[in-house]
Design an enzyme around this catalytic site. Structure first.
Site, PDB file in Angstrom:
ATOM      1  N   PHE A 241      46.952  39.868  42.347  1.00 42.09           N
ATOM      2  CA  PHE A 241      45.758  39.804  41.845  1.00 42.09           C
ATOM      3  C   PHE A 241      45.481  39.853  40.318  1.00 42.09           C
ATOM      4  O   PHE A 241      44.304  40.326  39.725  1.00 42.09           O
ATOM      5  CB  PHE A 241      45.142  40.671  42.507  1.00 42.09           C
ATOM      6  CG  PHE A 241      45.229  41.032  44.127  1.00 42.09           C
ATOM      7  CD1 PHE A 241      44.975  39.936  44.804  1.00 42.09           C
ATOM      8  CD2 PHE A 241      45.780  42.099  44.479  1.00 42.09           C
ATOM      9  CE1 PHE A 241      45.042  39.977  46.179  1.00 42.09           C
ATOM     10  CE2 PHE A 241      46.156  42.140  45.755  1.00 42.09           C
ATOM     11  CZ  PHE A 241      45.933  41.151  46.517  1.00 42.09           C
ATOM     12  N   GLU A 245      50.233  40.208  35.717  1.00 38.77           N
ATOM     13  CA  GLU A 245      50.406  39.136  34.740  1.00 38.77           C
ATOM     14  C   GLU A 245      51.036  39.653  33.442  1.00 38.77           C
ATOM     15  O   GLU A 245      51.912  39.171  32.998  1.00 38.77           O
ATOM     16  CB  GLU A 245      49.089  38.541  34.451  1.00 38.77           C
ATOM     17  CG  GLU A 245      49.018  37.394  33.599  1.00 38.77           C
ATOM     18  CD  GLU A 245      47.790  36.849  33.166  1.00 38.77           C
ATOM     19  OE1 GLU A 245      47.638  36.174  32.167  1.00 38.77           O
ATOM     20  OE2 GLU A 245      46.733  37.083  34.065  1.00 38.77           O
ATOM     21  N   ARG A 323      35.946  35.037  29.042  1.00 38.98           N
ATOM     22  CA  ARG A 323      35.660  34.247  30.225  1.00 38.98           C
ATOM     23  C   ARG A 323      34.466  34.861  31.023  1.00 38.98           C
ATOM     24  O   ARG A 323      33.479  34.298  31.319  1.00 38.98           O
ATOM     25  CB  ARG A 323      36.664  34.510  31.232  1.00 38.98           C
ATOM     26  CG  ARG A 323      36.639  33.555  32.520  1.00 38.98           C
ATOM     27  CD  ARG A 323      37.823  33.456  33.359  1.00 38.98           C
ATOM     28  NE  ARG A 323      38.899  32.450  33.002  1.00 38.98           N
ATOM     29  CZ  ARG A 323      38.732  30.950  33.577  1.00 38.98           C
ATOM     30  NH1 ARG A 323      37.537  30.579  34.347  1.00 38.98           N
ATOM     31  NH2 ARG A 323      39.568  30.342  33.086  1.00 38.98           N
ATOM     32  N   THR A 455      41.742  29.528  29.251  1.00 45.19           N
ATOM     33  CA  THR A 455      40.959  29.298  28.003  1.00 45.19           C
ATOM     34  C   THR A 455      41.751  29.317  26.845  1.00 45.19           C
ATOM     35  O   THR A 455      41.294  28.774  25.804  1.00 45.19           O
ATOM     36  CB  THR A 455      39.742  30.147  27.913  1.00 45.19           C
ATOM     37  OG1 THR A 455      40.473  31.493  27.984  1.00 45.19           O
ATOM     38  CG2 THR A 455      38.939  30.094  29.174  1.00 45.19           C
ATOM     39  N   ALA A 524      44.608  32.360  36.353  1.00 46.45           N
ATOM     40  CA  ALA A 524      43.863  31.289  36.266  1.00 46.45           C
ATOM     41  C   ALA A 524      43.639  30.333  37.236  1.00 46.45           C
ATOM     42  O   ALA A 524      42.976  29.007  37.024  1.00 46.45           O
ATOM     43  CB  ALA A 524      43.966  30.711  34.767  1.00 46.45           C
ATOM     44  N   GLU A 725      40.816  32.117  42.383  1.00 50.98           N
ATOM     45  CA  GLU A 725      39.659  33.176  42.058  1.00 50.98           C
ATOM     46  C   GLU A 725      38.179  32.929  42.503  1.00 50.98           C
ATOM     47  O   GLU A 725      37.530  33.821  42.536  1.00 50.98           O
ATOM     48  CB  GLU A 725      39.935  33.052  40.513  1.00 50.98           C
ATOM     49  CG  GLU A 725      41.084  33.598  40.040  1.00 50.98           C
ATOM     50  CD  GLU A 725      41.275  33.517  38.450  1.00 50.98           C
ATOM     51  OE1 GLU A 725      41.115  34.549  37.707  1.00 50.98           O
ATOM     52  OE2 GLU A 725      41.246  32.272  37.925  1.00 50.98           O
TER      53      GLU A 725
END
Length: 775
Positions: A241, A245, A323, A455, A524, A725
């Site tokens: 989730f 990362e 974001r 991004t 992402a 997401e």
């Protein structure tokens, strides 16, 4: 290079777009799926436990570890002095040490590590440390950080027009402050890593990570060795989730350092309490906003400043808060708009990526504004939303990207309005509330427009390695990681489809930096987009060589060679896929390929706030109905209707599962999951006893999910759209439905409800609307 596509509807597909089960589904049910804690430990494996700071902010006066070193079973005690390379585990800025030196920045920060023969002995030894810290008052809240004017990154803003003037000149104006809470990842498998030393300084790391390449890179940085000396492997995670990362790296590095110092295999596994304390959360925000609008509720000007509580270091806050800004419009045209942000530094664990990566916070803020506008002018909130939707003649985002599928968005929402019977239910709810003084029902239908791509443009690339063996079996490896979301099976479907062979012939293998290098994180929502395309490119290259051989060997044009049903058809002849593979090997044809894919069209100039940061948008909408006990704040979601756009789904069953799970996780964030820190920076909600995630009984009994029939206008893998997401933000409908229920107490008053809408928060809002605010 991008994979060529035939027209999607012209393809006769055997595996892609089929509802195949998750590749590990049977093993999950049986408890046979192997996670890192299930791997047989090598002889002599040592166990690592961290020593943590008892204070949130201050100078380290002394750190006496003599009793720790003398404790039973202790083999080594590691501090910053034992690091041969750099004491830096940050993903970008060098602002996050493995072990604190000189000062501490949050309560629980790692000061040292104990390496012992048994985990229990290491846990007991840690408690023997004598730590003296000259403590200072910590910054815990947004207001604390504002008072000290401390940030982890510079402020940033973009927009267009004169939003302030447009708001001032509009017929109606509203201002507000909206608080949005954070969220704990609460993956089933906690943070864990095991490192095994090899010869000549090599290190092999098993890590429960979404980003094996980052683990490889940071391990090499801390140990002071080249990346090529480090291999990171991840077969599967028990959930991620976003919490794995960047923040799985610290535990992998700690295990690797322990292995380097002791020369033994070393393992670290955080228990749930330590996992809560030591890992970052979804960013919480204070959103200060102003809006001007006309009599129909059309926005003339909108200004919002997102004040993000980032924790003690930057981590991924740059991308997360950007974001949030990118999604501050959600699905709405804003003619004059200002979107500002501050990345505030607090003495709490660094917040990090979480499913939606900042987008949910930006969307929730403007959805709350839409409701406030509707209450102000007495219109149905859905009609106010319709009045502000992007349209063909007003389709530029605040950052200048064109929204090319405005018809998809509007068609989807109007379809859901009909299939959910929204208007009739709205009327029935009003009648119920008029005769029910205590129990109040609410309903809301909210849209989602979510940009798909990293991004940070350089992350939009992927690699895959495909081998065809002479027996016709296929080895598949790529840079994406499997955290339960079904990425592995989707990519395997793509490869099997390309070769025209059965799924049983494709062997899915663990993600490894030794096979596919320099990969991006699985994040992402782009795992299938990137890795699916890279795998298809690799398989297509092998297939092209096999086709060329077959055409030459049988003297026919290449367009008369086709692969299907485990056979290869060559004009009027056919042979099995295995037979052709053997012939190719005999003819010295290479049946191995490393495919590489990079997302086209995207670019972003952050300084100018111009460009196209997203390849495309995914759309969805949800209609949620709730009932609230206004005397206690207790509530229940009674029905949810979802219609979601996944383009031409690679695997409808997997995608529907992602939609259901994402929605429920978002619902938890907005209703039950509350992070509470005390004034000293201590996390009080650090276990299931005090932090409440949704359980099976919280899932709406009437839960209707459908896929919107469409195809991606962009050349994605089989014209599919990402699904990881966007469903989280469908849960905004639940929050808006709860405020709708409370609003029925007195339609002349706004509802002062922040997220999460816990029963306590709802009760406070009810009492405020009744004119008797609680202390």
């Amino acid at each position: 290079m991008n994979a060529p596509h035939k027209p999607a509807d012209a393809e006769s597909l055997r595996h892609v777009r089929q509802s195949l089960p998750h590749d590990s589904a049977t093993k999950h049910v049986q408890g046979a799926a192997q996670y890192i804690d299930d791997i047989r430990e090598p002889e002599g494996t040592l166990h690592v436990v961290l020593g943590q700071s008892p204070k949130a902010r201050g100078r380290i006066v002394s750190l006496d570890l003599s009793a720790v070193k003398a404790a039973p079973g202790v083999v080594a005690v590691l501090t910053a002095k034992d690091i041969p390379g750099k004491n830096d585990i940050a993903p970008s800025l060098a602002d996050d040490p493995l072990f604190a030196e000189g000062e501490v920045s949050f309560l629980g920060q790692a000061l040292f590590a104990v390496v012992a023969t048994e985990r229990d002995l290491a846990r007991r030894a840690v408690k023997l440390a004598r730590i003296e810290i000259a403590a200072e008052r910590p910054s815990i809240t947004v207001e604390d950080a504002l008072e000290r004017n401390e940030t982890v990154l510079p402020d940033y803003a973009f927009g267009r027009g004169d939003a302030k003037a447009a708001i001032t000149q509009a017929p109606h104006r509203l201002d507000g402050e909206f608080r949005i809470g954070g969220q704990e990842h609460f993956y089933l498998e906690g943070q864990i890593a095991m490192a095994i030393p090899g010869e000549d300084g090599d290190i092999f790391v098993y890590s429960s990570t979404q980003h094996p390449t980052e683990v490889q890179h940071v391990v090499s940085r801390v140990l002071g060795i080249p990346d090529a000396y480090v291999t990171c492997e991840t077969r599967r995670m028990g959930g991620g989730f976003g919490g794995k990362e960047s923040q799985a790296t610290q535990w992998a590095v700690t295990a690797a350092l322990a292995a380097r110092v002791t020369g033994k295999p070393c393992k670290i596994r955080l228990d749930r309490d330590d996992d809560f304390v030591l890992t970052g959360k979804r960013h919480d925000f204070r959103c200060d906003w102003s809006v001007g609008f006309d009599d129909e509720g059309r926005i003339q000007g909108y200004a919002v400043d997102h004040l993000a509580r980032c924790g003690y270091s930057a981590d991924l806050s740059g991308g997360v808060v950007d974001r949030t800004m990118f999604h501050s419009d959600n699905a709405y045209w804003l003619a004059a708009v200002h979107v500002g942000s501050r990345r505030l530094k607090t003495n709490t664990v660094s917040n990090t990526a979480f499913r939606g990566f900042g987008g949910p916070q930006g969307m929730l803020a403007i959805e709350q504004v839409m409701d406030r506008i509707a209450w102000e002018i007495g219109r149905d909130p859905l009609d106010v939303r319709y009045a502000n939707f992007y349209a063909p003649d007003s389709n530029l985002t605040p950052f200048g990207m064109e929204v090319e599928e405005t018809d998809t968005l509007i068609d989807l929402v109007r379809t859901l309005e009909q299939t959910s019977d929204y208007r009739a239910r709205r009327k029935a709810i009003a009648e119920f509330n008029a005769s029910s003084p205590i129990l109040k029902r609410g309903i809301a239908l909210t849209p989602v427009k979510f940009g798909i791509s990293f991004t940070l443009t350089q992350l939009n690339q992927a690699g895959a390695l495909v081998h065809v063996y002479q027996d016709g079996s296929v080895h598949l490896n790529h840079g994406g990681t499997e955290m339960g979301q079904g990425l592995y099976i989707k990519v395997a479907q793509v490869v099997a489809e390309e070769f025209g062979i059965g799924m049983e012939r494709v062997r899915i293998t663990a993600t490894s930096t030794a096979k596919v290098p320099n990969t991006s994180p699985t994040a992402a929502s782009s795992g299938s987009d990137l890795n699916g395309m890279a795998a298809r490119i690799a398989a297509a290259a092998i297939k092209a060589r096999m086709t060329a051989y077959a055409a030459a060997a049988y003297g026919v044009p290449e367009d008369q060679v086709s692969f299907r049903d485990d056979r290869v058809f060559i004009d009027n002849e056919s042979l099995t896929f295995t037979e052709l593979a053997k012939k190719c090997i005999a003819a010295r044809v290479s049946l191995s390929e490393a495919g590489h894919y990079k997302t086209p069209k995207i670019h972003w100039d952050r300084e100018k706030a111009q460009g196209r940061p997203f390849f495309y948008f995914a759309y969805g909408a949800a209609c949620a109905e709730v009932i609230v006990d206004t005397l206690t704040g207790e509530n229940r979601v009674t029905r949810v209707d979802i219609l979601h756009d996944v383009g031409k789904s690679l695997n409808p069953a997997i995608d529907i599962g992602q939609i259901e799970g994402g929605f429920v996780q978002g619902m938890g964030w907005l209703t039950t999951e509350e992070l509470v820190f005390d004034k000293e920076g201590r996390l009080l909600t650090h276990a299931p006893s005090t932090y409440k995630i949704p359980v099976a009984s919280d899932v709406p009994e009437d839960f209707r999910v459908a896929l919107f029939p469409s195809a991606n206008r962009e050349d994605t893998i089989y014209r599919s759209k990402a699904v990881g997401e966007p469903p989280v933000m469908l849960a905004n409908s639940v929050f808006c439905a709860l405020t709708d229920a409370v609003h029925s107490l007195d339609p002349a008053k706004p509802v002062p409800l922040n997220a999460p809408a816990t029963p306590e928060a709802i009760l406070r809002a009810c009492e405020a609307v009744r004119g008797r605010p609680m202390t």
